[in-house]
Design an enzyme around this catalytic site. Structure first.
Site: not given
Ligand code: HSE
Length: 403
Positions: A102, A126, A131, A184, A187, A198, A202, A300
């Site tokens: 992204k 996409e 995700g 985990g 980012e 982020d 998006k 994921g």
């Molecule tokens: N860090 C991002 C989130 C990962 O938590 O949505 C997926 O784009």
């Protein structure tokens, strides 16, 4: 089926290895859906990583591009450096590029899409939004006959996980952050998640799909993350019959569009209020279809791989040749939301102070006052609460209210 279409994966981290796993495990079904045999031929990485049987691991990207069988490159390198270079080189050779990156799409997507069209290739992403939840293809095809007026969504799974843990288990922000890190979910730079960057990228990708706005305008979108929230804000939200979510919102504004990423009080009854954990959801309003809500796993390894594979199938099914379709006749400009009237909710420790903008209602809870303000110009409302804080009033950051 004619001869196999070769796929190469550049960047064999979590998502790249998920794509390899899925392509290998479900090759038959993927090939049938694509109408051609789809074969993973190369994985490109500088590291010595495990690859499925029969797949070549190489660090020589040029060798991959010289192989005429390779018609699709999956770019899961991440970032805007090497990934940009590899994407350009592949597109210039007419190789379609599919990505979950992204950051690269927001920074250079306008240019890369043009480059792809010039070379008859696809640049598809996409997996970069929500995700595993298909949103871009439905917006670009199934719903494309609608004039979309607005969209609101939870597009960052990690922050939704943090907020869910804070709300349901009463964890403080630092504790919830530590837990998400250990799992985990964050980012590489957690600021991308918790400061909302982020989600902002998006949102720019989504508005490009529904309004035709520029991808690189993401930097113009006012953004507040969740780093300044406390678990007490969430208690107040519940007292007001809502839940706090990091919402990415956009709507038309005259000839242009406006939007923001902001902690939001989503009122009970709105489907977004019940989205928990790393799940994402997006509600889009079209003039003919009305509201449509998408929901599912936003992050994921395999959910993201699932979205990448959908794009691979799309590219292969079209013979890896993209028709250059321009859906919008102009590029709408971003309009500042400063003057847009919004309802705000604020947590005040103790009783209501003087100088607070007019309230619709307030509720006492645990020594706090949870206040719902009457609609006020967004910037003015934020400024007045900030001024109170400067005077020593213990107020939370204002939440935008979504009914
Ligand atoms: N860090 C991002 C989130 C990962 O938590 O949505 C997926 O784009």
């Amino acid at each position: 089926m004619a001869g196999a279409v070769g796929v190469a994966i550049a960047g064999c981290g979590v998502v790249g290895s998920g794509v390899a796993q899925m392509l290998t495990k479900n090759r038959g079904g993927i090939s049938r859906a694509a109408g051609r045999d789809v074969a993973l031929k190369y994985m490109v990485d500088l590291r010595k990583v495990e690859v499925p049987e029969g797949v070549a691991l190489t660090s020589d990207f040029e060798r991959v591009l010289e192989d005429g069988d390779v018609r699709v490159l999956v770019e899961t390198i991440g970032g805007t450096g090497v990934a940009y270079d590899c994407t350009r080189r592949a597109l210039e050779k007419g190789v379609s590029v599919i990505t979950s990156n992204k950051a690269l799409v927001a920074a250079h997507g306008d240019e890369l899409k043009r480059l792809a069209a010039e070379h008859g290739a696809w640049y598809l992403y996409e997996a970069a939004v929500c995700g595993g939840v298909p949103v871009l293809r439905p917006l670009n095809t199934c719903l494309a006959g609608n004039r979309v007026s607005q969209l609101s969504g939870i597009v960052n799974g990690s922050t939704n996980y943090l907020l869910t843990r804070m709300e349901l288990s009463g964890l403080g922000f630092p504790e919830a952050l530590g837990e998400a890190k250990a799992l985990g979910y964050l980012e590489a730079d957690p600021a991308d998640d918790v400061e909302g960057y982020d989600a902002r990228r998006k949102l720019a990708i989504l508005t490009n799909a529904v309004f035709g706005s520029r991808l690189k305008d993401d930097g113009l979108i006012p953004t507040e993350g969740i780093a300044r929230l406390t678990e007490r804000d969430l208690v107040c939200a519940r007292a007001l019959h809502g839940a706090v979510k990091l919402i990415a919102h956009a709507e038309r504004a005259g000839e242009g569009w406006t939007g923001w990423v902001h902690p939001t009080l989503v009122m009970e009854g709105n489907m977004l209020a019940s989205v928990r954990g790393v799940f994402n959801a997006l509600t889009v309003t079209g003039d003919c279809v009305g509201d449509v809500t998408f929901h599912g796993r936003g992050a994921g390894k395999l959910p993201t791989a699932s979205a990448v594979i959908g794009d691979v199938i799309e590219a292969v099914r079209s013979g890896c040749t993209a028709a250059s379709i321009e859906r919008f006749d102009s590029v709408p400009a971003f309009v500042s939301p400063d003057e847009k009237p919004v309802a705000l909710a604020v947590r005040i420790e103790g009783a209501l102070p003087e100088g607070l903008p007019p309230a619709l209602r307030s509720v006492q809870v645990d020594g706090m006052t949870a206040v719902l303000l009457k609609p006020i110009a967004r910037a003015e409302g934020m400024k007045r609460v900030a001024a109170l804080r400067e005077k020593g009033v213990r107020a939370g950051i204002p939440l935008i209210v979504l009914q």
